[in-house]
Design a protein around this motif. Structure first.
Motif, mmCIF file in Angstrom:
data_model
loop_
_atom_site.group_PDB
_atom_site.id
_atom_site.type_symbol
_atom_site.label_atom_id
_atom_site.label_comp_id
_atom_site.label_asym_id
_atom_site.label_seq_id
_atom_site.Cartn_x
_atom_site.Cartn_y
_atom_site.Cartn_z
ATOM 1 N N ASP A 79 -4.128 -5.650 -6.951
ATOM 2 C CA ASP A 79 -4.783 -4.613 -7.748
ATOM 3 C C ASP A 79 -4.224 -3.251 -7.344
ATOM 4 O OD1 ASP A 79 -6.394 -2.929 -9.189
ATOM 5 O OD2 ASP A 79 -8.290 -3.852 -8.568
ATOM 6 N N ARG A 80 -3.386 -2.682 -8.198
ATOM 7 C CA ARG A 80 -2.780 -1.394 -7.880
ATOM 8 C C ARG A 80 -3.806 -0.263 -7.857
ATOM 9 N NH1 ARG A 80 2.872 -1.482 -11.429
ATOM 10 N NH2 ARG A 80 3.738 -3.388 -10.490
ATOM 11 N N ARG A 81 -5.009 -0.543 -8.313
ATOM 12 C CA ARG A 81 -6.065 0.477 -8.286
ATOM 13 C C ARG A 81 -6.863 0.419 -6.988
ATOM 14 N NH1 ARG A 81 -9.898 -1.347 -12.688
ATOM 15 N NH2 ARG A 81 -9.667 -3.184 -11.354
ATOM 16 N N TYR A 82 -6.326 -0.251 -5.971
ATOM 17 C CA TYR A 82 -7.098 -0.519 -4.755
ATOM 18 C C TYR A 82 -7.681 0.739 -4.122
ATOM 19 C CZ TYR A 82 -3.091 1.215 -2.108
ATOM 20 O OH TYR A 82 -2.095 2.016 -1.603
ATOM 21 N N CYS B 212 0.813 -1.217 0.000
ATOM 22 C CA CYS B 212 0.000 0.000 0.000
ATOM 23 C C CYS B 212 0.848 1.269 0.000
ATOM 24 C CB CYS B 212 -0.919 0.019 1.224
ATOM 25 S SG CYS B 212 -1.884 -1.466 1.471
ATOM 26 N N PHE B 213 0.139 2.380 -0.185
ATOM 27 C CA PHE B 213 0.699 3.722 -0.103
ATOM 28 C C PHE B 213 1.736 3.891 -1.215
ATOM 29 C CE2 PHE B 213 2.259 7.120 3.133
ATOM 30 C CZ PHE B 213 1.383 8.039 2.601
ATOM 31 N N PHE B 214 2.780 4.684 -0.992
ATOM 32 C CA PHE B 214 3.780 4.897 -2.032
ATOM 33 C C PHE B 214 4.878 3.836 -1.997
ATOM 34 C CE2 PHE B 214 5.440 7.034 1.718
ATOM 35 C CZ PHE B 214 6.788 6.705 1.699
ATOM 36 N N LEU B 215 4.818 2.921 -1.032
ATOM 37 C CA LEU B 215 5.938 2.007 -0.805
ATOM 38 C C LEU B 215 6.226 1.063 -1.972
ATOM 39 C CD1 LEU B 215 5.459 1.211 2.988
ATOM 40 C CD2 LEU B 215 6.966 2.881 1.913
ATOM 41 N N PRO B 216 5.228 0.404 -2.589
ATOM 42 C CA PRO B 216 5.572 -0.473 -3.720
ATOM 43 C C PRO B 216 6.266 0.274 -4.856
ATOM 44 C CG PRO B 216 3.342 -0.913 -2.954
ATOM 45 C CD PRO B 216 3.790 0.341 -2.266
ATOM 46 N N GLY C 299 -7.809 -7.083 3.209
ATOM 47 C CA GLY C 299 -7.292 -5.857 2.598
ATOM 48 C C GLY C 299 -5.970 -6.086 1.894
ATOM 49 N N PHE C 300 -5.056 -6.813 2.530
ATOM 50 C CA PHE C 300 -3.785 -7.124 1.883
ATOM 51 C C PHE C 300 -4.013 -7.960 0.625
ATOM 52 C CE2 PHE C 300 -1.907 -6.558 6.259
ATOM 53 C CZ PHE C 300 -1.163 -5.442 5.931
ATOM 54 N N ASN C 301 -4.977 -8.871 0.689
ATOM 55 C CA ASN C 301 -5.280 -9.729 -0.454
ATOM 56 C C ASN C 301 -5.605 -8.907 -1.693
ATOM 57 O OD1 ASN C 301 -8.104 -11.027 -1.784
ATOM 58 N ND2 ASN C 301 -6.300 -12.346 -1.831
ATOM 59 N N MET C 302 -6.357 -7.843 -1.517
ATOM 60 C CA MET C 302 -6.698 -7.012 -2.668
ATOM 61 C C MET C 302 -5.554 -6.086 -3.067
ATOM 62 S SD MET C 302 -9.786 -4.326 -3.283
ATOM 63 C CE MET C 302 -9.893 -3.467 -4.851
ATOM 64 N N GLN D 170 -5.999 -14.974 -6.175
ATOM 65 C CA GLN D 170 -7.198 -14.297 -6.632
ATOM 66 C C GLN D 170 -7.631 -13.273 -5.594
ATOM 67 O OE1 GLN D 170 -9.831 -18.062 -5.940
ATOM 68 N NE2 GLN D 170 -11.237 -16.310 -5.831
ATOM 69 N N ILE D 171 -8.394 -12.291 -6.049
ATOM 70 C CA ILE D 171 -8.950 -11.298 -5.137
ATOM 71 C C ILE D 171 -10.296 -11.810 -4.646
ATOM 72 C CG2 ILE D 171 -9.826 -8.944 -4.919
ATOM 73 C CD1 ILE D 171 -7.859 -8.115 -7.097
#
Length: 346
Positions: free
Chosen positions: A320-323, A102-106, A313-316, A136-137
């Motif tokens: 999906d970078r559009r989370y 999440c956030f800018f980290l990836p 939440g982590f699963n999605m 899968q999501i």
């Protein structure tokens, strides 16, 4: 060997730190623990900075107790850390960091990985279930819970090391690299103990002030102990009653990585006198919120929040970078947002 701490800001129960120490055992370099904090991230504020810096104080003390080199570095102006990682990497054999979705980290990890002259490994230490164990999501907590009940068991005994820095076989770094003199921001023990004054000089939102909560592993463990001894027994029946004050309160420390879900689970399991032999057959529980763990009603209710909902939440997010965008919302919800927000299911 460098452990670049970015998300799981703790020196215990941390798979990324364990991986860094594996390299130390194999190659025999000393370990440098690097915990930097930028000043130009979105929503950067005095409140968030103070919480992270309080965690740095605990990490510095833990590293010092075990004779390891720790560098807590706080950026003093935007771009002030440019080039620092590359210079450290020029003297290192490998970099290990946190795999956080999440956030800018990836985006930051990908960019840095292309620039470093050495291998950069990102290690997942976010939850009981490795993020990539699911391909899968899952659209609902129920669907994800069914998956967990079928797949989580072998991961419950795969736990990061509680006190990894205590290993005497790991070479110690006698002093920090002198290159930090070229990048002002390295924090002394005194600055970490009381950042009140120098935090005023950091270009962040100073209007968002500190709260009553203290960051770091010490405060996180105190919060966990309070929950297990005084609140857990009432959690199952009263957790939806705000006035009852039986929630764990662990969210901020989990969010900043000051405590691991593995440590929380281990402490809970010990209190419940639990082992994997008590797990129910997932064919019987079929994704039910209660009954699979083989613990008390309150413990199972808490684990549903800690594991099912948190790791959903982590699963999605990792897939999906559009989370965090409108496009990530399911079609049925986007077609009728008013009903989604205000309908019976809200």
């Amino acid at each position: 060997m460098v452990y670049w701490m970015t998300a799981n800001r703790r020196l215990h129960f941390n798979f990324a730190l364990d991986r860094a120490l594996e390299h130390c055992r194999a190659l025999q370099p000393p370990l440098l623990i690097l915990e930097p904090l930028r000043c130009d991230y979105r929503w950067a504020s005095r409140r968030l900075h103070a919480f992270v810096i309080q965690g740095m104080r605990d990490n510095a003390a833990e590293a010092r107790r075990n004779g390891h080199a720790y560098a807590g570095w706080v950026e003093r102006s935007p771009g002030g850390g440019s080039g620092l990682l590359q210079q450290i990497a020029a003297r290192a054999c490998t970099f290990v960091t946190d795999d956080y979705p999440c956030f800018f980290l990836p985006r930051m990890i990908r960019a840095v990985g292309r620039q470093l002259p050495v291998l950069l490994e990102a290690v997942d230490s976010n939850g009981l279930l490795p993020m990539r164990a699911a391909d899968q999501i899952f659209p609902t907590a129920y669907a994800f819970r069914r998956f967990l009940q079928k797949q989580l068991t072998p991961h419950l005994t795969d736990c990061p090391t509680p006190q990894p820095l205590a290993d005497p076989a790991i070479p110690r770094l006698s002093q920090l690299p002198d290159l930090f003199e070229r990048w002002p921001g390295l924090c002394s023990d005194g600055e970490l103990a009381d950042p009140t004054g120098w935090l005023d000089t950091i270009p962040i939102d100073q209007s968002v002030r500190e709260t009553i909560y203290t960051g770091g592993a010490v405060a996180a463990r105190q919060c966990l102990s309070l929950f297990l001894t005084r609140k857990l027994a009432r959690y199952g029946e009263e957790r939806n009653e705000p006035d009852a004050d039986v929630a764990s309160g662990l969210s901020p420390w989990l969010h900043f990585g000051h405590i691991s879900v593995h440590e929380v689970f281990q402490q809970l399991a010990e209190q419940e006198k639990w082992n994997t032999g008590l797990l129910a057959d997932p064919k019987q529980t079929r994704g039910s919120r209660n009954g699979w763990w083989g613990m008390s009603e309150s413990a199972e209710s808490f684990l549903d929040e800690l594991v099912t909902w948190r790791e959903l939440g982590f699963n999605m997010c990792w897939q999906d970078r559009r989370y965090d965008r409108w496009e990530s919302i399911p079609d049925w919800a986007r077609k009728n947002p008013a009903r989604t927000l205000h309908g019976p299911q809200a």
